[in-house]
Design a protein around this motif. Structure first.
Motif, mmCIF file in Angstrom:
data_model
loop_
_atom_site.group_PDB
_atom_site.id
_atom_site.type_symbol
_atom_site.label_atom_id
_atom_site.label_comp_id
_atom_site.label_asym_id
_atom_site.label_seq_id
_atom_site.Cartn_x
_atom_site.Cartn_y
_atom_site.Cartn_z
ATOM 1 N N THR A 377 0.853 -1.191 0.000
ATOM 2 C CA THR A 377 0.000 0.000 0.000
ATOM 3 C C THR A 377 0.887 1.238 0.000
ATOM 4 O O THR A 377 2.093 1.168 0.277
ATOM 5 N N SER A 400 -14.127 -3.774 -2.097
ATOM 6 C CA SER A 400 -12.996 -4.372 -2.797
ATOM 7 C C SER A 400 -12.924 -3.970 -4.269
ATOM 8 O O SER A 400 -12.032 -4.423 -4.988
ATOM 9 N N LEU A 440 -7.602 1.187 -4.676
ATOM 10 C CA LEU A 440 -8.498 0.579 -3.690
ATOM 11 C C LEU A 440 -8.230 1.262 -2.354
ATOM 12 O O LEU A 440 -7.078 1.561 -2.016
ATOM 13 N N ASP A 442 -9.066 0.653 1.743
ATOM 14 C CA ASP A 442 -9.681 -0.283 2.683
ATOM 15 C C ASP A 442 -10.375 0.457 3.825
ATOM 16 O O ASP A 442 -10.404 1.693 3.863
ATOM 17 N N ASP A 443 -10.940 -0.289 4.748
ATOM 18 C CA ASP A 443 -11.752 0.299 5.816
ATOM 19 C C ASP A 443 -10.945 1.215 6.743
ATOM 20 O O ASP A 443 -11.502 2.096 7.388
ATOM 21 N N LYS A 448 -4.216 1.359 -1.939
ATOM 22 C CA LYS A 448 -3.398 0.530 -2.832
ATOM 23 C C LYS A 448 -3.605 1.054 -4.247
ATOM 24 O O LYS A 448 -4.736 1.085 -4.737
#
Length: 556
Positions: A377, A400, A440, A442-443, A448
């Protein structure tokens, strides 16, 4: 336990408030006076303190104000490698109220002509090694003030003479040229008898620096970065790096060129505010010299890109470097492969903090947190920065699913110089900058980067991201580096072509293909694989897929 993400969520207030400086001129002047006799920059074995830099840049500013016709806001190009003349000229120009146009010294005459015409450049500071290129195109530009310098001009007399003589007469690296009215560096610094008048009352939303993008989609565009943009991004970077970079005592190696947005932000602004020592590396491709500098310097930090770290890891003398003081290794510019990050960490005992940025964002957008690095990341957004991902229809994407990354924050540029259409296409009415990168989130906010949107390959309707294949192939012990492009195909629209630089001469195409088939879905497996001696790279070592595509198209 301390939350490593806390500093990313805090607003820029108190000592981190960008409003404490009205302009970059005030920032440079006050910071230099604060740090006094601490070392500021070293190049070619010679160091100058913040006090000396302040005085020399004042002299340079005085010349611009008193001996030229330049007016506040006029553009001045700085076309220099990482030598002491760069910070002196850049800071002096800012003090005089000019707008900086950082220029790649390796530009061709054609590229110089485009940039200087586009930015309406009125003055230039240029290394004499490149003077012949300027001679060919200066008549097609608005440039009236030309300041030339030789590599050793900022060094003590004996060393200056030795280096300049060797480059000109022994190595023959200074072509003959003639530019009417050009003034030499030494004359400039001693020309003015009156003190410079610091121009610090420029509005914060005025353009301070024009940085040109790489021009991967046509001609390069100039990103207008304001005083407010750059000061905000400096404090954003400072807020998330204070836990690992120590004020007033640290030494950082600077192999990335200062005209590059990240190096400019780190070494010319963030480390300048911290009062730290920056060791400039004129030629980052000379790995022998870089290793030598690292051995004598015992650095606390270094910033590079994947190809630079790979070259350092492969050097025969890398394990002779004392890394016991190294606390910070930063990476950006291109994806950092896990294998390189792991190898660098094993050699130095220092993990790499990968980040993400764009010239249009001054450039820092995300960084991996100290104590919470996630390989693969580019970290989380720096303070006061909003991120979102959208699909091709402009709708927000979560979970995702990947999409185009958009950014909003105080570091986002004012726009593209003299290009309202490109600005409107890049920044929407709500201030969101479209990056052209697929990502992307994430939470927990870790980002990324999947790949460049324009580099995405479509095979029979399926999306293929080159970086995924490159990362896989680079994990093979026999592979040094690789690059993937899409080439036109009547049956599938595009097919995947892979270029590989082998570490082991016994590596063959069949073994690469077998490895890909074992680890990739069928439509992602390269249909064409070529083993090559080298890959085309930018001046900072970033692999240029665009050139590979152009080479392929030229064959058709």
């Amino acid at each position: 336990m301390t939350d490593p993400l806390a500093c990313f969520r805090q607003p820029l207030t108190g000592s981190l408030d960008p409003m404490q400086f009205s302009s970059l001129a005030q920032f440079f002047s006050e910071s230099a006076k604060l740090h006094g006799d601490k070392l500021a920059f070293t190049a070619l074995g010679h160091s100058i303190s913040y006090r000396q830099l302040d005085e020399l840049s004042d002299n340079f500013a005085a010349y611009l104000q008193q001996k030229t016709k330049l007016q506040v806001g006029d553009r001045i190009a700085i076309q220099l490698p990482n030598i002491l003349q760069f910070p002196i000229a850049a800071i002096g120009a800012v003090k005089a109220g000019l707008t900086l146009v950082n220029t790649n010294p390796l530009y061709t005459s054609r590229e110089m002509k485009h940039q200087f015409q586009d930015a309406d450049v009125k003055a230039i500071v240029i290394l004499e090694n490149f003077g012949d290129k300027l001679e060919h195109i200066i008549g097609d530009t608005a440039i009236e003030t030309v300041i030339t310098t030789e590599l050793g001009d900022a060094l003590p007399a004996v060393k200056r003479y030795a280096i300049n003589f060797a480059l000109r007469y022994i190595k023959k690296m200074v072509p003959k040229f003639k530019i009417t009215g050009a003034v030499q560096w030494q004359s400039v610094l001693s020309a003015s008898t009156q003190a410079a008048q610091l121009v610090s009352d420029i509005p914060r939303d005025e353009t301070a620096v024009i940085l040109y993008t790489g021009g991967t989609t046509g001609l390069a565009k100039g990103a207008m970065l304001t005083h407010a943009n750059l000061l905000a991004n400096m404090f954003q970077l400072r807020a998330v790096s204070m836990g690992i970079i120590h004020d007033g005592t640290d030494t950082l190696i600077a192999p990335l060129p200062l005209y590059h947005s990240y190096a400019f932000m780190l070494h010319m602004l963030t480390m300048f505010y911290a009062g730290n020592h920056n060791v400039l590396v004129p030629n980052p491709r000379d790995i022998d010299s870089l290793i030598s500098v690292m051995r004598t310097t015992r650095p606390n930090g270094i910033v590079g890109i994947n190809t630079l770290y790979l070259a350092l890891c492969r050097h025969k003398d890398i394990r002779k470097v004392d890394f016991s003081h190294l606390r910070f290794s930063g990476a950006g510019g291109m994806a950092l492969t896990p294998s390189v990050a792991k190898e660098w960490g094993e050699i130095t005992q220092c993990e790499v903090f990968e980040g993400y940025g764009l010239t249009e964002c001054s450039p820092i957008v995300t960084l991996n947190p100290v104590g919470a690095v996630r390989l693969g990341t580019v970290g989380v957004a720096v303070p006061e920065t909003e991120l979102k991902v959208i699909d091709d229809d402009g709708k927000d994407v979560t979970g995702s699913e990947s999409g185009e990354l958009l950014i909003r924050g105080p570091q986002v540029m004012k726009g593209y110089w003299n290009n309202d259409e490109a600005t409107a296409n890049s920044i929407d009415s709500e201030g969101w900058l479209k990056t052209g990168d697929c990502a992307l989130i994430d939470d927990e906010g870790y980002v990324k980067i999947v790949d460049r949107k324009k580099d995405m390959i479509i095979v029979s309707g399926f999306n293929v991201f080159p970086s995924e294949i490159e990362e896989l192939v680079n994990s093979m012990p026999e592979v040094s580096e690789s690059a993937v492009i899409g080439i036109p195909n009547e049956d599938s629209g595009e097919l995947v072509k892979l270029f590989v630089v082998a570490k082991n001469p016994s590596l063959d195409v069949s073994s690469i293909k077998a490895f890909c088939k074992e680890n990739l879905t069928a439509y992602k497996v390269p249909k064409q694989i070529v083993i090559v001696d080298d890959l085309p790279k930018s001046n900072i070592g970033k692999i240029l897929r665009r050139e590979l595509r152009e080479q392929e198209l030229a064959k058709t």
